[in-house]
Design a protein around this motif. Structure first.
Motif: not given
Lengths: 385, 385
Positions: A269-275
């Protein structure tokens, strides 16, 4: 955070929200309230959707199986998602695929724990295979006594198949690779990021990972793309990894400068490390996730600046962030503030800030880190000037 | 398009929507349906708002006056907004301020039209002071016979105060300056853009305006900021202008290379000539408008790439844009597509596309223009490959 790209692409989102004041429900017009564990609620919700996707890993297997039997397109599929839901399934599969992992074992008894510790040495890392997040469900244990409380929980929620034991990796730093893959098999990868954790929670992300060995970067991205392909992942996937000195045990992930990587965790899923991608990439992870789960062609994952730095905003002293962000806007007009509309609880992720710029010099990266750190600390109430 | 930055800043929008399927109502949870001309509906809506702002200029003066009397904070204020609602009021005020305008006159009779034409020469431009947009309410007239139908409408809607006559400016090109101003008086300006019009409708925006004389750029931005300040504008304001050869009549807006500008139109809201800012600026016009009307500190209006090009997507052959945008996503992964969720009608603005990049060379700008043009034409059905 999927709503902004959905607005741009004129895609209609619906959210099965845990409450009417859930972050997503505040910004998405069609947000019926229901529990992700309630088959009837999920089923009623899903039958209005062309595609169903997930913003966490906790939808139970029986609910997913029922939706699949109903013919609802699920992205990622339950068969892929299980590797993000169950850390034992993930370790087993990655080991079969020859991907570099910390040494690990499944354990239900004190004897199995002692055998593993004899092999890798204390301390060891004990993980709940299911249900953990943000450092919860993970403990570094220095002795069998510290593992005992875990053993008494074996068979219960999160520990039905026992414990996952891992060697305590002596890592140089933590990195993350974000990739996206569509049902047609198209894939795209963002540059490798460095993630900085504080007390098991990610507090800072630097992109690209500074001074990363080029061969290691290539190996890590290749590894993530291979995992996404072999597991049939659709949507965005995050691979969290350890950078370690010297060649890895598996020998597949060596950097030329004597560094290697080991896979830590996967998220589908979209992940904090990709914000950081919202402000730092031509295509954000949220837009890419929408494109991927709809099997639309993927967007360009290039960076928009030499450096992008994201800082997480955790709940702290301020019950209301509004007066503090006014100050930050005045102090730093280039700061991008993202708040999630959540109530403040100590340690809760309430938002993030992003800054970008730089000409590649270390000084410039240091300035960006200082700006992001100041903003996050100020919003959290750690500092007041 | 205000919803994405509102999501990021955790601001709650409400929209008084003309229908449940209005673009904004599709993406903003609280969107009661009502007419902007219906005082009761507007009043009921406004009493739940901390601040009221506008996405068009057509809210009647009596409705605005009633809200103001109710103590509702309106941004921009009715006193400022009238200069975007009424082109005669605008021309009168800008002339008082000494800002460079085309020669103009107010006319109710054939005699007044002939006197003005005798002064500036045919053709002249006839405008409805109120209610026009996108080239509607504007006509280039070559003779009194062509003005007659306008004269017969004097006193009716849009023409209550007669006609606005303007000289037909022999301009080099059209430019636009976007600025923002907050109630506290803080102001910010984006770089001057070149706008390309086709049949009176903007089809392309280039940023920064290529080969623009530096002194003229400074003069134009100063002019827009001065207007915003003198008129007490709050929120985002667009100043559309003509670049002309030689010094302007007013003598205040000369570029060093013998070029000057004349103010064409004003808009007091996020404007089509600023849509490029979503992908091309650190702070988009929509985020800036929200910051400004809430009197939050303004964001950095810097560009994020040497060149940004926006192309408008007008309604054409395709009743459904979805199959066409799939093709464009595959063809150009760096293309940013923005669709407004509107039904297709020929000539209607349905969305826009943005591309950015370049190293400042003209070749690179030409490539960006070709990419934007192709995408817009393909979405419109003008081309099919």
């Amino acid at each position: 955070m999927c709503q902004p790209p959905a607005v741009a692409l004129s895609l209609t989102l619906s959210v099965l929200a845990e409450s009417p004041t859930a972050s997503a429900a505040l910004v998405v017009p069609h947000s019926p309230v229901g529990e992700h564990t309630d088959l009837a609620a999920v089923r009623e919700f899903a039958r209005h959707c062309d595609v169903v996707t997930f913003d966490h890993e906790h939808v139970p297997a029986d609910v997913l199986a029922a939706l699949e039997a109903d013919g609802i397109p699920l992205h990622p599929s339950p068969a892929a998602l299980v590797h993000a839901q169950d850390k034992l399934a993930m370790r087993r599969r990655l080991t079969e695929l020859g991907l570099p992992c910390p040494r690990w074992a499944q354990a239900r008894t004190a004897q199995e724990v002692e055998e593993f510790a004899a092999q890798v040495g204390w301390p060891i890392v004990v993980k709940a295979p299911r249900g953990g997040y943000d450092g919860k469900g993970v403990q570094v244990c220095r002795s069998l006594a510290e593992v005992e409380p875990w053993l008494s929980g074996v068979g219960e929620a999160g520990l039905v198949d026992g414990l996952l034991l891992e060697e305590a990796v002596d890592f140089t730093r933590e990195l993350a690779v974000m990739v996206a893959r569509s049902p047609s098999g198209q894939a795209a990868a963002w540059p490798v990021a460095q993630t900085v954790q504080t007390d098991g929670v990610c507090t800072e992300v630097l992109v690209p990972a500074p001074d990363l060995d080029e061969d290691l970067a290539v190996a890590a991205v290749e590894g993530a793309l291979r995992i996404a392909g072999e597991l049939g992942v659709t949507g965005v996937m995050a691979m969290e990894l350890f950078e370690v000195a010297g060649p890895s045990g598996a020998g597949t992930a060596d950097g030329s400068a004597g560094s290697a990587y080991l896979v830590n965790e996967l998220a589908m899923r979209p992940h904090n490390s990709g914000h950081w991608t919202i402000d730092g990439s031509v295509t954000s992870q949220f837009e890419q996730h929408l494109r991927a789960v709809l099997d639309l062609p993927l967007g360009d994952p290039s960076t928009r600046a030499p450096w992008t730095v994201m800082g997480n905003v955790l709940g702290g002293e301020h019950p209301d962030l509004y007066p503090t962000y006014r100050h930050l806007m005045a102090r730093d007009p280039g700061l991008k503030i993202h708040l999630y509309g959540k109530g403040v609880r100590p340690g809760r992720k309430l938002g993030h800030v992003t800054v970008f710029g730089g000409d590649g010099s270390a000084g410039s990266l240091a300035e960006l880190r200082e700006r992001a750190r100041h903003a996050a600390d100020y919003l959290q109430g750690v500092i007041d000037e």
